[in-house]
Design an enzyme around this catalytic site. Structure first.
Site: not given
Ligand code: GLU
Length: 490
Positions: A257-259
């Site tokens: 994910s973007k994290r």
């Protein structure tokens, strides 16, 4: 329907944002599979959920795919024998077929209001029950239905899922998958605004577009029993399903994910990844050619692609590996091509502006080719060629200024360089090495401080090449400045 070919696959993104690397990998596998088997690869835009629609995303999806070299044979901008390829332009087809399912008893009109469904959900939650539609409208009498219709009550169309038994299908990669029908819901096929849901539109289009193999992310496995039931209800032959492994974060603990970093193809492009490197990296996320090759061109991937070699287990997205691979691709480019690709990054950084800047950058590229891993690293790596050096590496200063004679040595070097007729890497090297010898010191004792004085840094490309590109005047000026500055400081 005309018989269109032995293998037809599609990438069917919903335009809800920028193309994610997971989507790009799905598209790639479909593309490779089609090319391998001489079939067709379709692009279909699944935009019937208007609440999640993001206007620029169709553009981004197409641009990103093309940038990666994944070209479709039929699609929104190209047309084809089974278009249109945008679902919002096909609403009539879905509506007709949804009603056909009502006629044949495989689906029914549900007049339940959103309020009732909301209350139902709350009640189910309170009682600790699974939430879901309670099938209240499944057995309305013809009279009740007539009455509701006459009153103009809005309705959705729901699938009549068998109340017992199992829905079983084969997944090409995972084998048999079984769902207990009691676990399934009477899902909505057509919404009250006449728009289809994903399930309905997806199945109808895969059939009408004569898709033979559905290669998609494994998050769609729970949707597949519904699709299988729909095919059956329509009396159609389902395609082969192959659900691709999930893409995991670098630590392997969850979905990427973007994290964890960039996830959109566009972001990688902006950071200076080469499309051929990214596409190579994506191909190996869950597939391998079966030998130890890691660097493969698109053509080689097509040759080697075998759906059977796609794994089931999640594939870890290793940013470091991608970086390494990109560096490999950068090193393999002809310098002139690398120059062409890196130039926009230099221009955007404001470092290269004039034709002279460009000529200079053209000479710099080969010096940095071995050192950068992305095009985005060029502006930093090449900065001192275009801007004065304002700061010097602290550690480097500490190390080199410890030697009380260093500034004298640099001053002597400066004078000898100033006297050179031709200022090229060979004459510079001879000068520096000659001086080191006379002084009875290792050449490194001059090379490293000179580099620091000229670039502010302790590492970089070969000093003599670098000096040739900087030019005599700049080298002399920067040496003077360095000597001046630290003579007073000490
Ligand atoms: N529109 C779906 C998506 O965005 C397509 C899933 C499928 O391939 O069936 O992923």
């Amino acid at each position: 329907m005309a018989d269109l070919g032995p293998v037809r696959v599609r990438f069917a993104p919903s335009p809800t944002g920028y193309l994610h690397v997971g989507g790009a990998r799905t598209a790639l596998y479909n593309f490779l599979f089609a090319r391998k088997h001489g079939g067709q690869f379709l692009l279909r835009i699944e935009d019937t959920d208007r609440t999640r629609y993001v206007p620029d995303s169709v553009q981004d999806i197409m641009e990103s795919l093309r940038w990666l070299g994944i070209e479709w044979d039929e699609g929104p901008d190209k047309g084809g024998p089974v278009g249109p390829y945008v679902q919002s332009e096909r609403v009539e087809i879905y509506r007709k077929l949804a009603h056909q399912l009502v006629e044949t008893g495989h689906a029914y009109r549900c007049f339940c209001t959103p309020e009732r469904l909301q209350q139902l959900r709350e009640l189910q939650r309170k009682m600790g029950l699974r939430t879901g539609y309670d099938r209240r409208c499944r057995n309305l009498s013809p009279e009740e239905i007539e009455k509701n219709l006459a009153e103009g009550k809005p309705y959705v169309i729901r699938l009549k899922v068998p109340l017992e038994g199992e829905t079983v299908f084969q997944d090409y990669l995972r084998g048999e998958i079984r769902y207990d029908n009691r676990e399934l819901e009477d899902i909505i096929l057509l919404k009250s605004d006449g728009f289809p849901t994903y399930h309905l539109a997806n199945v109808i289009d895969d059939h009408l577009m004569q898709i033979t193999h559905v290669l998609r992310a494994d998050e769609w496995i729970p949707s597949t029993p519904y699709h299988v039931l729909l095919y059956r209800a329509f009396g159609w032959e389902p395609p082969v399903f192959a659900h691709l492994p999930v893409i995991l974060s670098p630590d392997g603990k969850g979905k990427l994910s973007k994290r964890h970093g960039a996830t959109a193809v566009r972001e990688f492009r902006e950071q200076g990844y080469l499309p051929e490197a990214l596409v190579n990296f994506l191909a190996l996320l869950g597939w391998s050619p079966g030998d130890d090759r890691e660097i493969l061109s698109l053509d080689e991937m097509i040759q080697a692609f075998d759906l059977k070699r796609v794994g089931k287990r999640g594939a870890v997205f290793d940013y470091q590996k991608l970086q390494w691979m990109n560096g490999e691709y950068i090193r393999r480019l002809p310098p002139e091509e690398l120059y062409r690709r890196a130039l926009p990054f230099m221009e955007r950084a404001g470092l290269v502006k004039t034709p002279e800047d460009r000529e200079k950058f053209r000479k710099i590229v080969p010096l940095l080719q071995e050192r950068v891993k992305t095009l985005g690293e060029f502006p930093y790596a090449a900065e001192y060629f275009f801007r004065e050096v304002e700061t010097y590496d602290e550690k480097g200063l500490k190390k080199h200024l410890k030697n009380p004679e260093i500034l004298d040595h640099l001053a002597e070097l400066r004078n000898r360089l100033a006297a050179l007729e031709t200022f090229d890497k060979d004459s510079i090297e001879q000068t520096l090495r000659g001086l080191a010898q006379e002084l009875g010191i290792g050449a490194g004792k001059l090379i490293h401080p000179t580099r620091l004085a000229l670039t502010g840094r302790t590492f970089g490309p070969g000093l003599f090449e670098l000096m040739e590109v900087l030019g005599k005047e700049t080298c002399i000026r920067r040496l003077d400045r360095f000597i001046e500055k630290f003579r007073h400081a000490s």
